[in-house]
Design an enzyme around this catalytic site. Structure first.
Site, PDB file in Angstrom:
ATOM      1  N   VAL A 118     -55.298   7.446  63.911  1.00 61.49           N
ATOM      2  CA  VAL A 118     -56.528   8.432  63.373  1.00 61.49           C
ATOM      3  C   VAL A 118     -55.522   8.894  64.322  1.00 61.49           C
ATOM      4  O   VAL A 118     -55.022   9.304  64.050  1.00 61.49           O
ATOM      5  CB  VAL A 118     -57.490   8.341  64.334  1.00 61.49           C
ATOM      6  CG1 VAL A 118     -58.227   9.624  64.372  1.00 61.49           C
ATOM      7  CG2 VAL A 118     -58.789   7.384  63.355  1.00 61.49           C
ATOM      8  N   ARG A 155     -51.314   3.276  75.796  1.00 62.64           N
ATOM      9  CA  ARG A 155     -51.110   2.303  77.190  1.00 62.64           C
ATOM     10  C   ARG A 155     -49.993   1.535  76.409  1.00 62.64           C
ATOM     11  O   ARG A 155     -49.523   1.383  78.328  1.00 62.64           O
ATOM     12  CB  ARG A 155     -52.002   1.243  76.521  1.00 62.64           C
ATOM     13  CG  ARG A 155     -54.290   1.608  76.240  1.00 62.64           C
ATOM     14  CD  ARG A 155     -54.876   0.838  76.117  1.00 62.64           C
ATOM     15  NE  ARG A 155     -55.770   0.371  75.485  1.00 62.64           N
ATOM     16  CZ  ARG A 155     -56.367   1.435  74.591  1.00 62.64           C
ATOM     17  NH1 ARG A 155     -55.867   1.416  73.533  1.00 62.64           N
ATOM     18  NH2 ARG A 155     -58.073   1.322  75.147  1.00 62.64           N
ATOM     19  N   LYS A 180     -67.947   7.083  68.947  1.00 59.32           N
ATOM     20  CA  LYS A 180     -69.396   7.200  68.850  1.00 59.32           C
ATOM     21  C   LYS A 180     -69.949   6.078  70.217  1.00 59.32           C
ATOM     22  O   LYS A 180     -71.160   6.289  70.897  1.00 59.32           O
ATOM     23  CB  LYS A 180     -69.969   5.973  67.743  1.00 59.32           C
ATOM     24  CG  LYS A 180     -69.942   5.116  67.413  1.00 59.32           C
ATOM     25  CD  LYS A 180     -68.243   5.023  66.740  1.00 59.32           C
ATOM     26  CE  LYS A 180     -67.678   3.709  66.077  1.00 59.32           C
ATOM     27  NZ  LYS A 180     -66.521   3.970  64.915  1.00 59.32           N
ATOM     28  N   GLY A 236     -67.996  10.632  59.906  1.00 57.72           N
ATOM     29  CA  GLY A 236     -66.257  10.820  59.234  1.00 57.72           C
ATOM     30  C   GLY A 236     -66.128  12.046  59.229  1.00 57.72           C
ATOM     31  O   GLY A 236     -66.424  13.163  59.996  1.00 57.72           O
ATOM     32  N   ASP A 260     -72.650  -0.027  64.886  1.00 53.60           N
ATOM     33  CA  ASP A 260     -72.005   1.344  65.318  1.00 53.60           C
ATOM     34  C   ASP A 260     -72.867   2.208  64.217  1.00 53.60           C
ATOM     35  O   ASP A 260     -73.087   3.502  65.171  1.00 53.60           O
ATOM     36  CB  ASP A 260     -70.774   1.084  63.759  1.00 53.60           C
ATOM     37  CG  ASP A 260     -70.134   2.023  63.544  1.00 53.60           C
ATOM     38  OD1 ASP A 260     -69.133   2.458  64.473  1.00 53.60           O
ATOM     39  OD2 ASP A 260     -70.480   2.795  62.939  1.00 53.60           O
ATOM     40  N   LYS A 293     -74.691   5.804  66.184  1.00 50.15           N
ATOM     41  CA  LYS A 293     -74.494   6.622  65.607  1.00 50.15           C
ATOM     42  C   LYS A 293     -76.302   7.558  65.815  1.00 50.15           C
ATOM     43  O   LYS A 293     -76.005   8.588  65.360  1.00 50.15           O
ATOM     44  CB  LYS A 293     -74.126   7.069  64.007  1.00 50.15           C
ATOM     45  CG  LYS A 293     -72.524   6.503  64.544  1.00 50.15           C
ATOM     46  CD  LYS A 293     -71.863   6.092  62.733  1.00 50.15           C
ATOM     47  CE  LYS A 293     -69.968   5.913  63.074  1.00 50.15           C
ATOM     48  NZ  LYS A 293     -70.013   5.573  61.769  1.00 50.15           N
TER      49      LYS A 293
END
Length: 429
Positions: free
Chosen positions: A17, A48, A108, A137, A204, A208
């Site tokens: 992303v 990183r 999230k 999304g 997940d 949300k």
């Protein structure tokens, strides 16, 4: 040295992303800056490991592995976070907001667990915090809850908000795949992570719905307040029998507000095949919000993949960058009680294997009767003459969760029971 009116952008993370965002900003910066007071400039990208080969070519000197470089750069005004995970992202965002830098995030987990802290930091410094991409999304739902639907008392949210599980369930329903095969295909297409636990166990989706419930009900809903079940126990037979009954099976995230308080839950559920949510397939998401003034309002779109997430992130970025933009309005937040899952009242689907002998149905009916549960229908399936077993599919009229769990415990103790395959809730609204 920054030019006058430049809007400096920092980016935390350069994965799939992050690379999509950086590429879009670099390629479309002139178009994106047309309605702004000055041009946006991507000044720093935090990674990183600076030695890893990148799929995107960035201007010299833009990469850094030192967060303080981003934090202390006075020419960075907005920071986009796509690192993922709770640590160190939550701490980084808190520091940025306290420093007065506005933040756009897709995280999230951080927003579900640390949202109130970050909102307070933003309010104190005057910075903005936007998190549209953290839920759904490319589906715009956070903004409407903060703005367009603010005049409403939100009564309920029913949502499919995990594209990975919806893809898996669609494969199981349409192609009669077993769970493991559908998961493997989702992983091969990049919808599911190598470790899919957060998706398939409902974690997940719980993050949300906690975010959405907090916004909708103007209270603090933590992921620990969300009852959570995943989809790993579902089998092809469940989809076959659900279809015969006129239903599809979906992983639903549900939040409801009643006079008794707030209830939030994530679990597989049977939904009538004619309902809107039953028709949401593949990696698509849908959120149905019911307000006292607006009635049912539905938001639908792609919920997985870098492109939809980038769409929401850059939309938030542009909103912050526009001259005269202010943080989304908020209403006083109230402490509301939480209704435990045992207080839920709904219909149920139960699939069990039992000894194929006379008197079994009456024994099961007696157990349900003793728990004050009314049976709607019983169907016998898949008789195995060699093993002397049969499958029963039982559906009930509305009953309390506590009563259903009591009945299930009693059924498991029956000598004629061979196996409890699945207990699923039926959503009729």
């Amino acid at each position: 040295m920054a030019k006058k009116n430049e809007i400096g952008i920092g980016l935390l993370g350069l994965g799939v992303v992050g690379s999509k965002i950086a590429g879009h900003l670099l390629q479309c910066i002139e178009t994106l800056s047309l309605n702004l007071d000055g041009p946006m400039v991507l000044r720093r990208v935090l990674v990183r490991n600076m030695k890893i080969p990148r799929s995107i070519s960035l201007p010299d000197g833009i990469l850094t592995d030192d967060f303080s470089v981003v934090l202390n750069d006075p020419d960075i005004h907005i920071v986009v976070e796509v690192m993922g995970g709770e640590i160190p992202a939550a701490d980084y965002l808190n520091q940025l907001l306290k420093k007065g830098k506005s933040v756009v995030t897709a995280n999230k987990e951080v927003m579900a667990k640390h949202g109130p802290l970050l909102m307070a930091a933003a309010a104190h410094s005057g910075a903005e915090l936007r998190f549209e991409a953290s839920v759904g999304g490319g589906v715009p739902i956070v903004g409407p809850l903060q703005n367009d639907l603010l005049a409403n008392e939100i009564i309920s949210i029913r949502a499919i908000i995990n594209g990975t599980t919806n893809f898996i369930l669609t494969k199981m329903a349409k192609e009669k795949m077993e769970f493991t095969s559908a998961l493997a295909e989702a992983q091969s297409l990049g919808y599911a992570e190598p470790d899919p636990t957060d998706d398939v166990e409902g974690i997940d989706a719980a993050y949300k719905i906690a975010i959405l419930a907090s916004l909708a009900f103007h209270t603090e809903v933590s992921p620990k307040n969300v009852y959570t079940e995943g989809i790993t126990a579902l089998q092809a037979e469940d989809f076959e029998f659900a279809h015969e009954l006129g239903y599809e099976i979906k992983l639903l995230a549900i939040a409801e507000r009643t006079q008794d308080g707030v209830q939030a839950r994530v679990h597989p559920a049977l939904v009538h095949r004619e309902s809107m949510l039953a028709k949401v397939e593949g990696a698509y998401n849908a959120v149905e919000v019911y307000g006292d003034l607006a009635g049912p309002v539905v938001f639908h779109g792609l919920g997985a993949g870098p492109a939809p997430t980038t769409s929401s992130l850059i939309g938030d970025l542009l909103a912050v960058a526009r001259s005269g933009e202010h943080p989304a309005p908020s209403r006083p937040r109230a402490k509301l009680p939480f209704k435990p899952m045992v207080d839920l009242e709904t219909q149920y689907y139960l699939r069990v294997s039992i000894a194929d002998q006379s008197g079994v149905l009456s024994q099961i009916a007696q157990v349900f009767g003793e728990s004050d549960i009314s049976i709607a229908a019983v169907t016998q399936k898949d008789v195995d003459n060699q093993q002397g077993t049969a499958q029963l599919v039982i559906t009930t009229h509305p009953a309390r969760e506590s009563a259903m769990q009591t009945a299930l415990k009693a059924i498991k103790e029956m000598s004629v029971l061979k196996k409890v395959h699945n207990l699923l809730r039926v959503e009729t609204v």
